[in-house]
Design an enzyme around this catalytic site. Structure first.
Site, mmCIF file in Angstrom:
data_model
loop_
_atom_site.group_PDB
_atom_site.id
_atom_site.type_symbol
_atom_site.label_atom_id
_atom_site.label_comp_id
_atom_site.label_asym_id
_atom_site.label_seq_id
_atom_site.Cartn_x
_atom_site.Cartn_y
_atom_site.Cartn_z
ATOM 1 N N CYS A 18 -9.717 -7.805 -12.541
ATOM 2 C CA CYS A 18 -9.118 -6.833 -13.345
ATOM 3 C C CYS A 18 -9.372 -7.565 -14.766
ATOM 4 O O CYS A 18 -9.498 -8.902 -15.151
ATOM 5 C CB CYS A 18 -7.605 -6.577 -13.313
ATOM 6 N N ASP A 278 -2.163 0.637 0.170
ATOM 7 C CA ASP A 278 -2.454 -0.365 -0.930
ATOM 8 C C ASP A 278 -1.594 -1.347 -1.382
ATOM 9 O O ASP A 278 -1.587 -2.100 -2.583
ATOM 10 C CB ASP A 278 -3.161 0.827 -2.236
ATOM 11 N N CYS A 328 13.512 12.359 -1.129
ATOM 12 C CA CYS A 328 13.928 10.672 -1.410
ATOM 13 C C CYS A 328 12.868 10.282 -0.273
ATOM 14 O O CYS A 328 12.479 9.198 -0.664
ATOM 15 C CB CYS A 328 14.651 10.117 -1.924
ATOM 16 N N CYS A 351 17.575 2.935 -4.218
ATOM 17 C CA CYS A 351 17.913 3.689 -4.383
ATOM 18 C C CYS A 351 19.274 4.687 -5.325
ATOM 19 O O CYS A 351 19.586 5.790 -5.722
ATOM 20 C CB CYS A 351 18.633 3.660 -2.683
#
Length: 424
Positions: A18, A278, A328, A351
């Site tokens: 990058c 990924d 969730c 959480c």
């Protein structure tokens, strides 16, 4: 072999390379997987193997190619011209391809934007809010500011008729400025916003100081949601809000972190390596090589099936009993390294933030789901909330200092909520 269900491949034509040096980037470290002197460019034969095998494995009739990084524009337009030629060559009659590009936007110019527009690319651009907050975490390789260049790329895309999605990370810097970040995007007329929490672990296993604090993330989401649901439902789509609404309306989450299982989003490295996800590009999650094994076989492999099922089977007892579990689903497995309140390991680090947000937003989202069932537009929630809040304020506007307090305490207003209510 064709997959019975759609799947996604995050293709990395330049690997982890990058032109930016973002402080929180999880992908830069994958250079350790490759030998010194690696070129980090996808070869033509690898590209053809990918295009062919993806089309062969996809259920069709639309095949969605996602070009990711690193920074995928470093591959050059010639690479994507070649990809488009290969797509046309291998597509069955009646099928089509959709291409998406996720970029930092700093290398976009008129030629790039004209090319992307001509070939109907969907474009996502990474921006972390206004300049000071963006530049604090997203410098270039020389430490220079990149916000102005990213915004120039965004505006060029708009000039060429492309309405890009924006991906904004929530990190230790910008998470404390929810209104400033959100209103910046509104001011830029951005129509779709993804909020991606940064969780970066150090080699010791500790969380880095660039990571988003869970409680601050929850406060950010609640603050932005409160503005959005009252004023902006018809102006901007916020991914986590609308994904939650989809679930509460009886649908399925398309966002993998909110889905019950995962494993339908592979990563393809520039050298042809196929990985489980990924976020799991490492030797333990390497499924094969696209040139040798294609994509259908790695996707259907026992290893990938186990990886996907573990998202559900690996929930802690706290998660399994959670009142917002359906929204969730324990979050992304990469973030499950914390300890649950009862001491069980493997709990999601984020959480507390998600719990706060989902509990806060659920009543409003259920009201929106009810609107949909009645055939009414989502934006009607804004009028309904405004009317309800005006009605709730009426007793306070009419009450005098010596009247009974509208809160119902039995005391006079001046002895009860007068000061608190005036500060609201």
């Amino acid at each position: 072999m064709t997959s019975a269900e759609p799947f996604v491949v995050m293709a990395k034509p330049t690997g982890p390379i990058c032109n930016l040096d973002c402080a929180y980037c999880y992908y830069l470290g994958t250079t350790d997987l490759f030998p010194a002197g690696e070129r980090y460019r996808m070869r033509d034969e690898t590209l053809e193997a990918y295009v062919r095998s993806f089309i062969e494995a996809a259920p069709g009739p639309t095949v969605h190619f996602v070009w990711h990084g690193g920074e995928p524009t470093l591959a050059g337009r010639h690479f994507y011209h070649k990809a488009l030629e290969l797509q046309r060559y291998h597509l069955p009659k009646g099928w089509s391809c959709l291409n998406s590009l996720q970029t930092n936007g700093t290398l976009l110019d008129d030629d790039w934007c004209a090319f992307l527009a001509e070939h109907h690319f969907a474009v996502g651009i990474s921006i972390d809010g206004p300049a000071a907050l963006h530049d604090a975490s997203r410098p270039d390789r020389h430490g220079g500011a990149t916000h102005a260049r990213a915004m120039r790329g965004y505006r060029l895309l708009r000039e060429h008729g492309i309405d890009p999605d924006v991906l904004c990370t929530l990190n230790a810097v910008n998470v404390h400025h929810p209104r400033e970040v959100y209103r910046f995007f509104l001011g830029e007329r951005i129509r779709w916003l993804q909020l991606l929490p940064v969780v970066q672990r150090q080699p010791s296993g500790a969380v880095s100081d660039r990571s988003v604090p869970p409680e601050a993330m929850g406060a950010f989401l609640c603050t932005v949601f409160d503005e959005w649901v009252r004023h902006d439902v018809d102006r901007i789509g916020v991914q986590v809000f609308l994904e939650s609404l989809s679930v509460l309306s009886g649908g399925q989450a398309s966002l993998c972190t909110m889905a019950e299982t995962c494993g339908r989003a592979l990563a393809l490295e520039h050298d042809g390596g196929v990985y489980a996800c990924d976020h799991f590009v490492d030797p333990a999650h390497r499924l094969g090589d696209v040139g040798q094994h294609g994509l259908a076989a790695p996707l259907a492999s026992p290893e990938q099936a186990g990886f996907g099922a573990a998202k559900s089977s690996g929930l802690t007892a706290t998660c399994r009993d959670c009142p917002v579990r359906r929204l969730c689903q324990g979050g992304c497995p990469k973030d499950r390294f914390a300890t649950a309140p009862d001491g069980e390991p493997g709990h999601n680090y984020l959480c507390l933030g998600y719990l706060r947000f989902f509990i806060h937003a659920t009543p409003y989202l259920e009201q929106m789901a009810h609107l949909l069932r009645r055939g009414r537009p989502l934006a009607a929630i804004m009028g309904e909330l405004a009317s309800a809040e005006r009605a709730a304020e009426a007793p306070w506007r009419l009450a005098r200092r010596n009247d009974p307090c509208p809160c119902g305490s039995g005391r006079k207003l001046k002895q009860c909520c007068l000061g608190v209510h005036r500060r609201r």
